[in-house]
Design an enzyme around this catalytic site. Sequence first.
Site, PDB file in Angstrom:
ATOM      1  N   HIS A   1      43.988  26.811  54.451  1.00 31.84           N
ATOM      2  CA  HIS A   1      44.794  27.920  53.959  1.00 31.84           C
ATOM      3  C   HIS A   1      44.157  29.234  54.411  1.00 31.84           C
ATOM      4  O   HIS A   1      42.950  29.289  54.660  1.00 31.84           O
ATOM      5  CB  HIS A   1      44.883  27.874  52.432  1.00 31.84           C
TER       6      HIS A   1
ATOM      7  N   GLU B   1      43.266  31.883  52.878  1.00 34.83           N
ATOM      8  CA  GLU B   1      42.144  32.380  52.075  1.00 34.83           C
ATOM      9  C   GLU B   1      40.865  31.612  52.387  1.00 34.83           C
ATOM     10  O   GLU B   1      39.782  32.200  52.488  1.00 34.83           O
ATOM     11  CB  GLU B   1      42.453  32.257  50.575  1.00 34.83           C
TER      12      GLU B   1
END
Lengths: 192, 192
Positions: free
Chosen positions: A81, A83
Amino acid sequence: MEGSDPRIEIRLPLWVAEKLAHPACASTVAERARFAIDLAALNVAHGTGGPFGAAVFERASGKLVAAGVNLVLSSGLSCAHAEVVALSLAQRALGTPDLAPFDLELATSAEPCWMCLGAIHWSGVRSVIASARDEDVRAIGFDEGAKPADWTATLRERGIAVTIDVERDAAIAVLRRYAASGGEIYNAGAGD
Amino acid sequence: MEGSDPRIEIRLPLWVAEKLAHPACASTVAERARFAIDLAALNVAHGTGGPFGAAVFERASGKLVAAGVNLVLSSGLSCAHAEVVALSLAQRALGTPDLAPFDLELATSAEPCWMCLGAIHWSGVRSVIASARDEDVRAIGFDEGAKPADWTATLRERGIAVTIDVERDAAIAVLRRYAASGGEIYNAGAGD
């Protein structure tokens, strides 16, 4: 079973490196959010992943430390992801798994999912700016998981500042563009 | 800012590859748990990371698909928990970020933390075997994060089978050995 040198590797697409070749400081919260949303938009435009971008800045100066985009499909790893990629690259740049001493801020184009909330917790990042809301991400079909009822309170209780809804409309537009263009919604078991 | 080829890389220590050179099938839940606990114990003995191990098996046959250990300190990445490493290597071995069609089981030497619960959710693994409990991990100082009140129910509601307390005492012994030997408790901000 994996061969004799099992390894996990996640590489940013070349266009990200090009974008970052001349990084500017982003002094305001809105500028940091727009930078993350711009990464998300470019990730969709280049077809390199899901409609999510993130970047790590020095909170005081606004200096860019690292950036990430969603690379789940291109890396073949469900943990890739935006992040996780941005926080991991910040840790690599700073040479430590604990970012706490550096007082850093993570801008993410959409509220962190279940996994990324935990990744934020472990990373030592001290502040989070989020643009699209969880409901905006679920609206295009992603299953964000079993998050705390109030994720902002949960992070704040742990000393992590949270600012939400920053440039939310721009982030929603990227999500909708991805869905409208037939972008894959890669939930586990989606292909069953 | 990172250089022109930013990448994230996590490699298993060499001793893991040696251990996996002759993988056996693990037909029972207890055998799978002991395999994960053994990885945790060896990770402590070799000084290659925190006291956590995990492995992914085909649920029906018990064939080993991938293994992982905690590599937070050696990789410098806070996301390098044993579960994330094992699930990522399983995805790499099978060539897809979605493990759901393969009906796999993750054995982990300790209950998954906040982040790893989310990583399990996204991975498509269909069953989890856990040995030490959350409270056992917290007892030696790790901050496992803001987990759901009943994480087993949360996973089961999502169609993921959960078996807990399998060989719990053996897993606790590894945690205590790590703490007693001065193993680093790498919570975010621990060095502040």
